[in-house]
Design an enzyme around this catalytic site. Structure first.
Site, PDB file in Angstrom:
ATOM      1  N   GLU A 217      45.767  21.896  16.325  1.00  0.00           N
ATOM      2  CA  GLU A 217      45.078  20.942  16.958  1.00  0.00           C
ATOM      3  C   GLU A 217      46.026  19.710  17.456  1.00  0.00           C
ATOM      4  O   GLU A 217      45.771  19.250  18.481  1.00  0.00           O
ATOM      5  CB  GLU A 217      44.097  20.334  15.830  1.00  0.00           C
ATOM      6  CG  GLU A 217      43.076  21.235  15.327  1.00  0.00           C
ATOM      7  CD  GLU A 217      41.839  21.195  16.371  1.00  0.00           C
ATOM      8  OE1 GLU A 217      42.040  20.605  17.349  1.00  0.00           O
ATOM      9  OE2 GLU A 217      40.729  22.003  16.153  1.00  0.00           O
TER      10      GLU A 217
ATOM     11  N   ARG B  12      45.846  18.666  21.429  1.00  0.00           N
ATOM     12  CA  ARG B  12      45.460  17.249  21.627  1.00  0.00           C
ATOM     13  C   ARG B  12      46.617  16.234  21.695  1.00  0.00           C
ATOM     14  O   ARG B  12      46.573  15.750  22.898  1.00  0.00           O
ATOM     15  CB  ARG B  12      44.724  16.747  20.598  1.00  0.00           C
ATOM     16  CG  ARG B  12      43.230  17.507  20.092  1.00  0.00           C
ATOM     17  CD  ARG B  12      42.566  16.719  19.159  1.00  0.00           C
ATOM     18  NE  ARG B  12      41.773  18.006  18.633  1.00  0.00           N
ATOM     19  CZ  ARG B  12      40.233  17.799  18.383  1.00  0.00           C
ATOM     20  NH1 ARG B  12      39.728  16.640  18.504  1.00  0.00           N
ATOM     21  NH2 ARG B  12      39.663  18.713  17.662  1.00  0.00           N
TER      22      ARG B  12
ATOM     23  N   ASP C 214      38.881  32.679  20.977  1.00  0.00           N
ATOM     24  CA  ASP C 214      38.909  32.453  22.028  1.00  0.00           C
ATOM     25  C   ASP C 214      39.986  31.846  22.991  1.00  0.00           C
ATOM     26  O   ASP C 214      40.383  32.724  24.122  1.00  0.00           O
ATOM     27  CB  ASP C 214      38.001  31.207  22.497  1.00  0.00           C
ATOM     28  CG  ASP C 214      38.100  30.208  21.383  1.00  0.00           C
ATOM     29  OD1 ASP C 214      39.063  30.159  20.554  1.00  0.00           O
ATOM     30  OD2 ASP C 214      37.383  29.333  21.122  1.00  0.00           O
TER      31      ASP C 214
ATOM     32  N   GLU D 122      32.586  23.282  26.789  1.00  0.00           N
ATOM     33  CA  GLU D 122      32.761  24.520  27.293  1.00  0.00           C
ATOM     34  C   GLU D 122      31.691  24.715  28.312  1.00  0.00           C
ATOM     35  O   GLU D 122      32.332  25.629  29.427  1.00  0.00           O
ATOM     36  CB  GLU D 122      32.911  25.562  26.322  1.00  0.00           C
ATOM     37  CG  GLU D 122      34.053  25.646  25.463  1.00  0.00           C
ATOM     38  CD  GLU D 122      34.075  24.843  24.405  1.00  0.00           C
ATOM     39  OE1 GLU D 122      33.215  23.890  24.078  1.00  0.00           O
ATOM     40  OE2 GLU D 122      35.209  24.645  23.761  1.00  0.00           O
TER      41      GLU D 122
ATOM     42  N   THR E  76      44.015  23.896  26.798  1.00  0.00           N
ATOM     43  CA  THR E  76      42.410  24.100  26.364  1.00  0.00           C
ATOM     44  C   THR E  76      41.777  22.742  25.921  1.00  0.00           C
ATOM     45  O   THR E  76      40.516  22.842  25.616  1.00  0.00           O
ATOM     46  CB  THR E  76      42.532  25.015  25.093  1.00  0.00           C
ATOM     47  OG1 THR E  76      41.182  25.705  24.876  1.00  0.00           O
ATOM     48  CG2 THR E  76      43.237  24.303  24.130  1.00  0.00           C
TER      49      THR E  76
END
Ligand code: DMJ
Length: 460
Positions: free
Chosen positions: A123, A127, A251, A367, A451
């Site tokens: 994370e 980010r 994913d 998404e 992502t």
């Protein structure tokens, strides 16, 4: 090999052009469409400002806004200024210069990694490290790169495992690591950020660790099916959960294989993506009378175990289009949009064979809109613009609060939940804006979004 890769790219480009040409009837811009696009881009910008102003008023300096109780929330003992770091490049794209200025001042004043606290590597990479790298590339201030380098150095101990695949958690001050049960997404979604850090600092150590981790993970795929599972022990290198799918925990492993291949023109990554996605299409793709979906299967046998799809899985059309398979992307996007419109907003998990919701929340995820944006970019078909418009408008209708935007506890009741994750500003609104606007700041030919939708630009 390089020639084969170049030919493949040319072929992909040719196919995309061909698709665009075939869909000419819907692609001719009209004055009305130009006006509609402008109006939608303005609306997204206004909603971004609404969410940002709520953060500013009630959560300034903290990680996230709590949009119902009108407070701030930190993930850990100290704030990592997550919402501003995630939102900054969206502001620059939207020409929100005053907001970008105050946001930058806050980040440079408050953001420090010198805290004795344990963070989740994945994370924080997608980010914060991704956000700082894009901030540096778009704004130019070397202080962003210094922060990124400091963070990268503090995360490196995570890779000190017998296999080279990282632990899930690391202490930013002490380097103490924890949690050896990791997953493909958290192991395979660090490569863009670490490779960019190596590129920008000239120090190869970041990329070397990340490349090795994904190489080891790739080699742990089942040799017969080429599928990967959900949980792997990074100390022993053994699979602890063999459920194979393209949902959360796996994913973005596939996403980073193709994105690394394109951004760094790397044929080894392309080969891994091709092998992985061929297996995914062989065992997981389910072509039903109610549309094409991706299911769950056992990684060792390829046997289907669940007809489960969800909000996170909706990243597939975007990734498939980027990888050159626009036709499958279009089919899956039809299903993603149906999952959304059948419930007014998409649920987190859905059983497509029974038409049943398995988990009802909507977490303000990007998404589905992201995939509509990629398909509009690749095909020029207005249908994808319209899909994005429908999804954006339903978010405004159901999730807007007077202090910002709230998640939904269950799309069957539309009761709101007191959270607004930073990816709403980094991704959901950015992809909506990219879909509707004619922004000129980014050259898409040389840009790959991490992502968390932070643009990584090939400047070399
Ligand atoms: C984001 O943090 C990233 O897109 C990640 O890859 C998946 N989850 C969220 C958005 O849904």
């Amino acid at each position: 090999m390089r020639l084969r890769f170049t030919l493949l790219l040319l072929f992909t480009f040719f196919i995309s052009c061909k698709n665009t040409t075939q869909e000419k009837p819907n692609t001719t811009p009209t004055n009305d469409f130009t006006k509609e696009k402008q109006a939608m881009a303005d609306k997204v910008k206004a909603e971004f400002l609404h969410a940002w102003n709520g953060y500013k008023k009630y959560a300034w300096g903290m990680d996230d806004l709590k949009p119902l109780s009108k407070k701030g929330r930190n993930w850990y003992a100290h704030s990592l200024v997550m919402t501003p770091v995630d939102a900054f490049d969206t502001m620059l794209l939207m020409d929100l210069n005053d907001e970008a200025k105050e946001c930058k001042e806050l980040i440079l004043k408050d953001l420090s990694f010198d805290h004795d606290m344990e963070v989740q590597v994945f994370e924080i990479v997608i980010r914060i490290l991704g956000g700082l790298i894009s901030a540096y590339q778009m704004d130019g201030d070397p202080k962003f790169l210094e922060l990124a380098k400091d963070l990268g150095d503090r995360l490196l101990p995570a890779f000190d495992t017998p296999t080279g695949m990282p632990y899930r958690m690391v202490n930013l001050k002490t380097g103490v690591t924890r949690d050896h049960n990791n997953n493909p997404a958290e192991i395979g979604t660090l490569q863009l950020e670490f490779a960019m850090l190596s590129q920008l600092t000239g120090n190869p150590k970041y990329r070397e660790k990340a490349d090795r981790a994904i190489e080891v993970l790739y080699n742990k795929r089942n040799p017969k099916t080429n599928l990967v599972g959900t949980i792997i022990d990074v100390k022993k290198g053994t699979w602890e959960n063999t459920d194979s799918h393209i949902s959360g925990m796996i994913d973005s492993y596939y996403e980073y294989l193709i994105k690394m291949a394109i951004l760094f023109d790397d044929e080894k990554y392309r080969e891994k993506y091709d092998v992985g996605i061929a297996a995914v299409n062989k065992y997981l793709l389910d072509k039903t009378p109610d549309g094409w979906w991706y299911s769950h299967a056992n990684m060792d046998t390829g046997e289907r175990i669940r007809t489960q799809f969800g909000a996170l899985d909706a990243f597939m059309p975007a990734m498939l289009a980027l990888g050159g398979d626009v036709e499958t992307a279009k089919q899956i996007q039809e299903s993603c949009f149906k999952m959304w419109t059948d419930h007014k907003i998409e649920p987190e998990q859905y059983d497509y064979s029974k038409g049943e919701i398995l988990a009802g929340p909507y977490y303000l995820r990007p998404e589905n809109i992201e995939s509509a944006a990629y398909l509009f970019h690749h095909t020029g078909d207005k249908k994808y613009f319209d899909m994005g418009k429908t999804m954006f408008e339903s978010i405004v209708e159901h999730c807007k609060t007077d202090a910002g935007y709230a998640e939904i506890k269950d799309v069957r009741t539309m009761e709101q939940k007191d959270d607004m994750q930073s990816f709403f500003l980094a991704e959901t609104l950015k992809y909506a804006y990219l879909l509707f606007s004619d922004q000129k700041k980014l050259d898409f030919k040389n840009t790959i979004f991490n992502t968390e939708a932070h643009p990584m630009q090939r400047t070399w």
